[in-house]
Design a protein around this motif. Sequence first.
Motif, short mmCIF file in Angstrom:
data_model
loop_
_atom_site.label_atom_id
_atom_site.label_comp_id
_atom_site.label_asym_id
_atom_site.label_seq_id
_atom_site.Cartn_x
_atom_site.Cartn_y
_atom_site.Cartn_z
N ASP A 64 -32.13 -65.80 36.14
CA ASP A 64 -33.64 -66.24 37.01
C ASP A 64 -32.41 -65.85 39.08
N ARG A 65 -31.35 -66.87 38.70
CA ARG A 65 -31.21 -66.65 40.54
C ARG A 65 -30.78 -64.77 40.58
N THR A 66 -30.35 -64.29 39.82
CA THR A 66 -30.05 -63.05 39.84
C THR A 66 -31.35 -62.16 40.19
N SER A 67 -32.40 -62.37 39.29
CA SER A 67 -33.45 -61.57 39.73
C SER A 67 -34.24 -61.73 40.83
N GLU A 68 -34.48 -62.85 41.20
CA GLU A 68 -35.13 -63.50 42.43
C GLU A 68 -34.23 -62.39 43.63
N ALA A 69 -33.16 -63.04 43.64
CA ALA A 69 -31.97 -62.73 44.98
C ALA A 69 -32.68 -60.47 45.20
N LEU A 70 -32.31 -60.30 43.93
CA LEU A 70 -32.41 -58.32 43.74
C LEU A 70 -33.78 -58.49 44.31
N GLY A 71 -35.39 -59.77 43.95
CA GLY A 71 -36.89 -59.01 43.95
C GLY A 71 -36.86 -58.99 45.97
N GLY A 72 -36.35 -59.45 46.45
CA GLY A 72 -36.04 -59.22 47.38
C GLY A 72 -35.52 -57.97 48.21
N ILE A 73 -35.19 -57.47 47.98
CA ILE A 73 -34.74 -55.69 47.29
C ILE A 73 -35.56 -54.56 47.10
N ALA A 74 -35.22 -54.81 46.35
CA ALA A 74 -37.00 -54.13 45.46
C ALA A 74 -37.88 -54.06 45.70
N ASP A 75 -38.60 -55.02 46.75
CA ASP A 75 -39.80 -55.39 47.04
C ASP A 75 -39.76 -55.06 48.40
N ASP A 76 -38.86 -54.70 49.11
CA ASP A 76 -39.18 -54.05 50.08
C ASP A 76 -39.15 -53.12 51.07
N ALA A 77 -41.01 -52.71 50.77
CA ALA A 77 -41.41 -51.83 50.73
C ALA A 77 -41.19 -50.60 52.53
N SER A 78 -40.10 -51.56 53.25
CA SER A 78 -39.74 -51.04 54.41
C SER A 78 -38.91 -50.24 55.15
N ARG A 79 -38.63 -50.95 53.80
CA ARG A 79 -37.32 -49.58 53.18
C ARG A 79 -37.08 -48.25 52.84
N ASP A 80 -36.69 -47.22 53.11
CA ASP A 80 -36.63 -46.33 52.26
C ASP A 80 -36.16 -46.42 50.24
N PRO A 81 -37.02 -46.04 49.47
CA PRO A 81 -36.62 -45.97 48.98
C PRO A 81 -34.62 -46.20 47.68
N GLU A 82 -34.36 -45.26 48.78
CA GLU A 82 -33.14 -44.36 48.02
C GLU A 82 -31.85 -45.14 48.67
N SER A 83 -32.26 -46.00 49.75
CA SER A 83 -31.29 -46.84 50.73
C SER A 83 -32.14 -48.14 49.51
N ARG A 84 -32.68 -48.57 49.65
CA ARG A 84 -33.41 -49.77 48.92
C ARG A 84 -32.63 -49.28 47.31
N LEU A 85 -32.79 -48.15 46.35
CA LEU A 85 -31.65 -48.71 45.14
C LEU A 85 -30.40 -48.72 45.14
N ARG A 86 -29.76 -48.20 46.03
CA ARG A 86 -28.12 -48.55 46.13
C ARG A 86 -27.91 -49.75 46.36
N ASP A 87 -28.77 -50.41 47.51
CA ASP A 87 -28.64 -51.89 47.77
C ASP A 87 -28.81 -52.36 46.40
N TRP A 88 -29.88 -52.08 46.15
CA TRP A 88 -30.36 -53.35 44.31
C TRP A 88 -29.25 -52.99 43.62
N LEU A 89 -28.66 -52.26 43.73
CA LEU A 89 -27.31 -52.07 42.83
C LEU A 89 -25.96 -52.55 43.41
N ALA A 90 -25.75 -51.83 44.04
CA ALA A 90 -25.33 -52.90 44.95
C ALA A 90 -24.77 -54.63 44.74
N ALA A 91 -26.05 -55.01 45.28
CA ALA A 91 -26.35 -56.06 44.94
C ALA A 91 -25.96 -57.12 43.81
N LEU A 92 -26.82 -56.44 42.82
CA LEU A 92 -26.04 -56.72 41.22
C LEU A 92 -24.82 -56.91 40.90
#
Length: 195
Positions: A64-92
């Motif tokens: 759950d610690r990992t899920s919660e940390a990544l959830g912030g990136i996934a749910d940040d609708a103020s950022r463009d989806p491609e950047s969020r996808l790249r950042d989410w994968l990099a954060a994982l």
Amino acid sequence: MAATETLTAERILEATEEVLRRHGPAKATVVDVARALGVSHGSVYRHFRTKAALREAVTKRWLDRTSEALGGIADDASRDPESRLRDWLAALFAAKRRKAGDDPELFATYSVLAGEQVQAVGEHITELTGQLTRIVADGVAAGVFHGVDPATGARAVFQATGRFHDPGYVAEWSTPEADTDFEAAVDLLVRGLRA
């Protein structure tokens, strides 16, 4: 711990992590956890009915610690989806590397526990692919990603990047080419989503 009134599930899970770190999954017992807390093992069993339930809870907490940390990136609708996808994968990838590198013994222990906790791991993967689905869906809605069902695309991205988050590949995460391989894989996947 001075009194059983202050014994909480969270405190038991913290103590269990420490016991697992010291003894490993094969030797760690509920009695060891109780001893670390200064309570009887019956007090631990009041919170977790069985040793298996305790092991499942500590594994779920870790995931759950990992899920919660990544959830912030996934749910940040103020950022463009491609950047969020790249950042989410990099954060994982970074989170998995950090866990493996900072405390290899505990990482090995959790790898064993994860192998035992098929349901908890399945729920974790469902949560992670759900986060990816939201990112891909936002990309489709914004016209950035094309011709893909968000859930199917998310599963494909998750599976295609398994080398960078599946504990079975831990030995490859510290190789000199790991970062280059990761970037190449992500670039290829993003190009595919944009096609």
